[in-house]
Design a protein around this motif. Structure first.
Motif, mmCIF file in Angstrom:
data_model
loop_
_atom_site.group_PDB
_atom_site.id
_atom_site.type_symbol
_atom_site.label_atom_id
_atom_site.label_comp_id
_atom_site.label_asym_id
_atom_site.label_seq_id
_atom_site.Cartn_x
_atom_site.Cartn_y
_atom_site.Cartn_z
ATOM 1 N N PHE A 95 0.782 -1.149 -0.024
ATOM 2 C CA PHE A 95 0.063 -0.125 0.074
ATOM 3 C C PHE A 95 0.627 1.397 -0.078
ATOM 4 O O PHE A 95 0.043 2.284 -0.043
ATOM 5 N N THR A 96 2.164 1.256 0.156
ATOM 6 C CA THR A 96 2.931 2.380 0.090
ATOM 7 C C THR A 96 3.827 2.714 -1.157
ATOM 8 O O THR A 96 4.784 3.440 -1.388
ATOM 9 N N GLN A 97 3.647 1.520 -2.037
ATOM 10 C CA GLN A 97 4.651 1.695 -3.104
ATOM 11 C C GLN A 97 4.533 2.756 -4.028
ATOM 12 O O GLN A 97 5.522 3.516 -4.439
ATOM 13 N N GLY A 387 9.577 6.835 -10.105
ATOM 14 C CA GLY A 387 9.295 6.213 -8.719
ATOM 15 C C GLY A 387 7.879 5.782 -8.682
ATOM 16 O O GLY A 387 7.446 4.708 -8.144
ATOM 17 N N ALA A 388 6.797 6.350 -9.050
ATOM 18 C CA ALA A 388 5.321 6.249 -8.905
ATOM 19 C C ALA A 388 5.047 4.996 -9.655
ATOM 20 O O ALA A 388 4.250 4.119 -9.298
ATOM 21 N N LEU A 389 5.513 5.029 -10.916
ATOM 22 C CA LEU A 389 5.187 3.899 -11.743
ATOM 23 C C LEU A 389 5.667 2.583 -11.426
ATOM 24 O O LEU A 389 5.294 1.561 -11.376
ATOM 25 N N ASN A 394 5.352 -2.716 -8.617
ATOM 26 C CA ASN A 394 5.854 -3.630 -7.492
ATOM 27 C C ASN A 394 4.660 -4.092 -6.975
ATOM 28 O O ASN A 394 4.560 -4.866 -6.222
ATOM 29 N N MET A 395 3.791 -2.799 -6.580
ATOM 30 C CA MET A 395 2.433 -3.360 -5.869
ATOM 31 C C MET A 395 1.983 -4.481 -6.588
ATOM 32 O O MET A 395 1.349 -5.228 -5.942
ATOM 33 N N MET A 396 1.471 -4.203 -7.905
ATOM 34 C CA MET A 396 0.881 -5.383 -8.675
ATOM 35 C C MET A 396 1.784 -6.585 -8.472
ATOM 36 O O MET A 396 1.178 -7.932 -8.585
ATOM 37 N N GLY A 397 2.912 -6.738 -8.667
ATOM 38 C CA GLY A 397 3.823 -7.793 -8.467
ATOM 39 C C GLY A 397 3.617 -8.608 -7.247
ATOM 40 O O GLY A 397 3.569 -9.811 -7.207
#
Length: 456
Positions: A95-97, A387-389, A394-397
């Motif tokens: 949730f912080t990625q 960074g945002a992308l 990373n979140m989806m991974g």
């Protein structure tokens, strides 16, 4: 490199992959500031500190799993209780990625990394205190793990943002690969420290030691690299950039095939890596019950360290020799997902222990080549919002990893066979690789109307 990509690219091709910055000490400081690039001496200091930071990040992350058995015995946890505590990290991690990457794009990854590391160092060192604070140990440890995940979730997106802003294109592969090799060293360090400290000083000492080292790292970064006017100048320099999380701009980026191909390939890479990391010890223990545990717990991850460094060097070397960036990214990803799958698939059959260790070591080592492929491709495509992308990727991974790890456990329980699991890992890898080879690219896509930067 976001400031002047065209000019930077020409210079990249004449650099050495081992040089962390192309600008020598005689070049005007104004030119360096205009391009946001680190001077060579500062870049070398940051590379050492980031490598150590990545190592300590994973060391702190693995502290709870290493101590879980001892803590379960102390506090009378069941398997379900232990799973609840350990799983809390990943929910926080997801949730912080994006937030961490977005903040790094705006205020600089250096400061975000420092604040994050200082915070999770305190939580790590304070975990034994929380554990003995009252009768609600399980709840407190779960909350601590969630907070740990929240704070560590910003690290790699911040690293991606930092790399896109401070490092030239031809040297990003080696830097990212070096950082990823630190994760394997941190995992080994946690296991080594645990084997010594748990028996001699108890599980609490593991948390105290890791928290102290992480805190020392944060203090060193602040004192030697962030303190003074440099940080303020960097902050002022970025202050003109307006923060916007516009869904319209996100949609603009995701209409570009190279972007979603990169995201999908990263999801596949992460999920298969998480699955191997989670289930390999069980596979070896069940398939080779009389084998020496340290061999299969250490050798594959020890192999990954030089492999990651070598892969990063090769990717940057090819770029400096004139190969297209997109071509190099695809070559490295083919090694990470294609060649590694060639060593995973034979494990579906019956193989001797030595062969299994060699094949797994080769697969894990080759998988680190993603540090010169998809993992750094976000900096090619969208340097202004890398960074945002990367945080979104990373979140989806991580989410796909949770699904694949759980589904693999279900398959093992139902089929009583490892063949299906290794076949699925191969299928996921091949699918992600195929999409990336067809649609992947390295041309910048965060520019609209040839001038306006898409800020997300």
């Amino acid at each position: 490199m976001a400031g002047n990509p065209a000019a930077g690219h020409v210079r990249d091709l004449k650099a050495s992959p081992l040089d962390l910055n192309l600008h020598g000490p005689d070049e005007p400081a104004e030119d360096l500031e205009n391009q946001n690039l680190w001077p060579r001496s500062l870049a070398r200091k940051w590379m050492v500190m980031l490598f150590l930071g990545t190592c300590l990040l994973y060391c702190a992350r693995m502290t709870m799993p290493v101590c879980a058995v001892s803590m379960a015995a102390t506090f009378h946890w069941s398997k379900i209780d232990s799973g609840l505590v350990l799983g809390g990290f990943f929910w926080g991690y997801c949730f912080t990625q994006i937030l961490g990457g977005h903040a790094s794009d705006k205020v600089g990854g250096e400061r975000v990394l420092f604040i994050s590391a200082a915070s999770w160092a305190v939580i790590t060192a304070g975990t034994p205190v929380l554990a003995h604070m009252g009768s609600h140990t399980l709840a407190l440890m779960t909350v601590a793990r969630i907070l740990m995940g929240l704070l560590q979730g910003v690290f790699f997106p911040s690293l991606a943002s930092l790399c896109s802003q401070r490092v030239v294109e031809a040297e990003r592969g080696f830097l990212m690969s070096a950082m990823h090799s630190g994760t394997h060293l941190g995992t080994l360090l946690a296991g080594g420290m645990g084997s010594v400290l748990l028996d001699r000083n108890g599980w609490e000492s593991m948390f105290y030691c890791t928290g102290f080292l992480a805190g020392l790292w944060a203090i060193t970064v602040w004192y030697y690299l962030l303190r003074g006017d440099v940080t303020m100048k960097q902050m002022e320099k970025r202050s003109h950039v307006q923060s916007s999380l516009s869904s319209k701009r996100w949609l603009y980026l995701f209409r570009k095939p190279p972007v979603w191909a990169m995201v999908f390939a990263h999801m596949c890479t992460c999920s298969t890596s998480y699955t191997l990391l989670s289930w390999l010890p069980t596979y070896f223990k069940e398939s080779f019950p009389h084998a020496t545990p340290w061999v299969y717990n250490v050798v594959p991850w020890l192999t990954a360290i030089p492999s990651a460094l070598g892969g990063g060097f090769v990717s940057d070397f090819l770029i400096t020799r004139g190969y297209g960036v997109a071509t190099v990214r695809k070559i490295m990803q083919f090694g990470a997902m294609g060649l590694s799958s060639m060593f995973i698939l034979p494990l579906s059959g019956v193989v001797p222990f030595t062969t299994a260790v060699v094949f797994i070591s080769a697969a894990v080592g080759l998988s680190t080549f993603t540090g010169g492929g998809v993992a750094v491709n976000v900096q090619d495509l969208t340097p202004s919002c890398a960074g945002a992308l990367y945080g979104f990727m990373n979140m989806m991974g991580a989410l796909m990893g949770l699904v694949l790890v759980s589904f693999s456990g279900y398959l093992i329980e139902v089929t009583l066979s490892w063949a299906t699991v290794f076949s699925i890992i191969t299928l996921v890898n091949v699918t992600g690789l195929g999409i990336f080879l067809i649609f992947g690219d390295a041309q910048r896509v965060d520019l609209q109307d040839n001038s306006q930067i898409i800020v997300v």
